[in-house]
Scaffold this active site. Structure first.
Site, PDB file in Angstrom:
ATOM      1  N   HIS A   7      -6.659  -6.287  -6.812  1.00 14.37           N
ATOM      2  CA  HIS A   7      -5.572  -5.538  -6.179  1.00 14.37           C
ATOM      3  C   HIS A   7      -5.940  -5.010  -4.791  1.00 14.37           C
ATOM      4  CE1 HIS A   7      -2.048  -2.562  -7.004  1.00 14.37           C
ATOM      5  NE2 HIS A   7      -2.196  -2.800  -5.717  1.00 14.37           N
ATOM      6  N   HIS A  17      -4.478  -2.667   1.040  1.00 17.36           N
ATOM      7  CA  HIS A  17      -4.858  -4.006   0.577  1.00 17.36           C
ATOM      8  C   HIS A  17      -5.704  -4.701   1.642  1.00 17.36           C
ATOM      9  CE1 HIS A  17      -0.875  -4.065  -1.957  1.00 17.36           C
ATOM     10  NE2 HIS A  17      -1.787  -3.278  -2.491  1.00 17.36           N
ATOM     11  N   GLU A  24       3.350   3.172  -7.152  1.00 17.43           N
ATOM     12  CA  GLU A  24       1.993   3.596  -7.518  1.00 17.43           C
ATOM     13  C   GLU A  24       1.830   5.106  -7.591  1.00 17.43           C
ATOM     14  OE1 GLU A  24       0.114   1.753  -8.867  1.00 17.43           O
ATOM     15  OE2 GLU A  24      -0.048  -0.227  -7.947  1.00 17.43           O
ATOM     16  N   HIS A  81      -3.798   4.183  -0.383  1.00 16.27           N
ATOM     17  CA  HIS A  81      -4.031   2.924  -1.099  1.00 16.27           C
ATOM     18  C   HIS A  81      -3.631   1.773  -0.182  1.00 16.27           C
ATOM     19  CE1 HIS A  81      -3.739  -0.468  -3.632  1.00 16.27           C
ATOM     20  NE2 HIS A  81      -2.422  -0.411  -3.778  1.00 16.27           N
ATOM     21  N   SER A 121       9.225   3.450  -1.745  1.00 11.75           N
ATOM     22  CA  SER A 121       8.970   2.092  -2.202  1.00 11.75           C
ATOM     23  C   SER A 121       9.708   1.087  -1.313  1.00 11.75           C
ATOM     24  CB  SER A 121       9.467   1.986  -3.653  1.00 11.75           C
ATOM     25  OG  SER A 121       9.218   0.714  -4.149  1.00 11.75           O
ATOM     26  N   GLY A 122       8.985   0.078  -0.848  1.00 12.58           N
ATOM     27  CA  GLY A 122       9.625  -1.056  -0.171  1.00 12.58           C
ATOM     28  C   GLY A 122      10.103  -0.840   1.257  1.00 12.58           C
ATOM     29  N   GLY A 156       0.843  -1.192   0.000  1.00 14.82           N
ATOM     30  CA  GLY A 156       0.000   0.000   0.000  1.00 14.82           C
ATOM     31  C   GLY A 156       0.877   1.240   0.000  1.00 14.82           C
ATOM     32  N   ASN A 157       0.257   2.401  -0.115  1.00 15.81           N
ATOM     33  CA  ASN A 157       1.018   3.643  -0.119  1.00 15.81           C
ATOM     34  C   ASN A 157       0.115   4.820   0.218  1.00 15.81           C
ATOM     35  OD1 ASN A 157      -0.023   3.625  -3.041  1.00 15.81           O
ATOM     36  ND2 ASN A 157       1.537   2.021  -3.050  1.00 15.81           N
ATOM     37  N   SER A 184       7.005   5.591  -4.168  1.00 16.79           N
ATOM     38  CA  SER A 184       6.134   4.432  -4.393  1.00 16.79           C
ATOM     39  C   SER A 184       5.915   4.175  -5.883  1.00 16.79           C
ATOM     40  CB  SER A 184       4.783   4.692  -3.719  1.00 16.79           C
ATOM     41  OG  SER A 184       3.845   3.778  -4.195  1.00 16.79           O
TER      42      SER A 184
HETATM   43 ZN   LIG Z   1      -1.183  -2.053  -4.079  1.00 21.97          ZN
END
Ligand SMILES: [Zn+2]
Length: 221
Positions: A161, A100, A79, A98, A48-49, A32-33, A77
Site C-alpha cells: 500500500h 504512496h 482511511e 499517509h 475522499s476523492g 493518500g490523506n 477520507s
Molecule cells: Zn492509501
C-alpha cells in the site's frame, strides 16, 4: 461547536502540504490523506476523492474520534479509521500523513522493513521503519496493524500500500514522509550496487536516547 474560522490555518496547511506531497512525487492525484488533531475529540481530515490541486481549505472535513462527521460537505477520507486509531493510541501525535511514495511502496510490496541507514534517521523517525501486516484499506484492522508497526516511532510501511508518517504537527509528519522516502530510495539503490551496511544497533540505541529527549522536550511546549 465547530468553528471553520478558528481551524482555518490548519485547513490551509493540510491543503498546502497535500499539494507539496504531489509536487515532490510522494503521492499523486487525490491519493493518500492528511489529518490533524485540533481538539480532544476533533480531527480535521482531507475529503475522499478530491484532487489536492482542486481542494480548498473549506473542503477539509471535521470528524470526531469515532469517525462521525461534525462538519463538512464532502465525505471524509476512507482511511479515517487508520488516522483515528493512531490518535487514540498516541497522545504525542497531532498529525498523520499517509502517502504512496514509489520507493517506500516498493519496499512495502516486497514486504521488507526499512533499516537504519544513517544516524540522523533515528533522530527524525525513531528507528527502523517496520512493516504493518496486510489489512484491507479503510478498515479499523488496518489502523490497528499500523499502530502496532509504529510503536513509539514516527513512520510505518503498509503492506502492498504505502507509507504512514506522524508528528507533533502537520509539517513534521510531512517532513518524516520525505525523510523515509529518501532513505527507501537510498536503500533500494544501495542494494542494487552492493551489500547494505546498516547502522550498528548500539549506535541506533544511543541516538534513540536523543530521539526520546527531543520528543520529551517538545511535548512540554
Ligand atoms: Zn492509501
Amino acid at each position: 461547536m465547530s468553528s471553520d474560522v478558528s481551524y482555518f490555518h490548519t485547513r490551509k496547511r493540510i491543503v498546502e502540504l497535500g499539494r507539496l506531497l504531489v509536487k515532490k512525487g510522494l503521492t499523486h492525484g487525490s491519493s493518500g490523506n492528511l489529518s490533524a488533531r485540533v481538539g480532544e475529540n476533533t480531527v480535521l481530515i482531507t475529503p475522499s476523492g478530491v484532487p489536492y490541486f482542486e481542494m480548498r481549505p473549506s473542503d477539509i472535513v471535521e470528524i470526531d474520534l469515532e469517525g462521525n462527521v461534525i462538519s463538512g460537505k464532502f465525505k471524509p477520507s476512507i482511511e479515517r479509521f487508520m488516522h483515528l486509531e493512531i490518535y487514540k493510541s498516541r497522545k504525542d501525535v497531532n498529525a498523520v500523513v499517509h502517502s504512496h511514495p514509489i520507493n517506500s511502496s516498493a519496499l512495502a510490496i516486497v514486504r521488507e522493513p526499512l533499516p537504519v541507514l544513517t544516524e540522523e534517521f533515528v533522530i527524525y523517525v525513531g528507528g527502523p521503519v517496520e512493516l504493518a501486516r496486510f489489512e484491507q484499506a479503510g478498515t479499523i484492522e488496518l489502523g490497528k496493524a499500523v499502530v502496532e508497526a509504529l510503536g513509539d516511532k514516527k513512520a510505518a510501511l503498509m503492506s502492498n500500500h504505502g507509507l504512514v508518517a506522524v508528528g507533533k504537527d502537520l509539517d513534521e509528519a510531512e517532513f518524516v514522509s520525505e525523510i523515509v522516502e529518501l532513505h527507501a530510495r537510498m536503500y533500494i539503490l544501495a542494494k542494487s550496487i552492493g551489500k547494505v551496511n546498516v547502522v550498528p544497533p548500539e549506535i541506533v540505541e544511543k541516538w534513540k536516547e536523543y530521539y526520546y529527549k527531543i520528543n520529551e522536550e517538545l511535548s512540554n511546549y
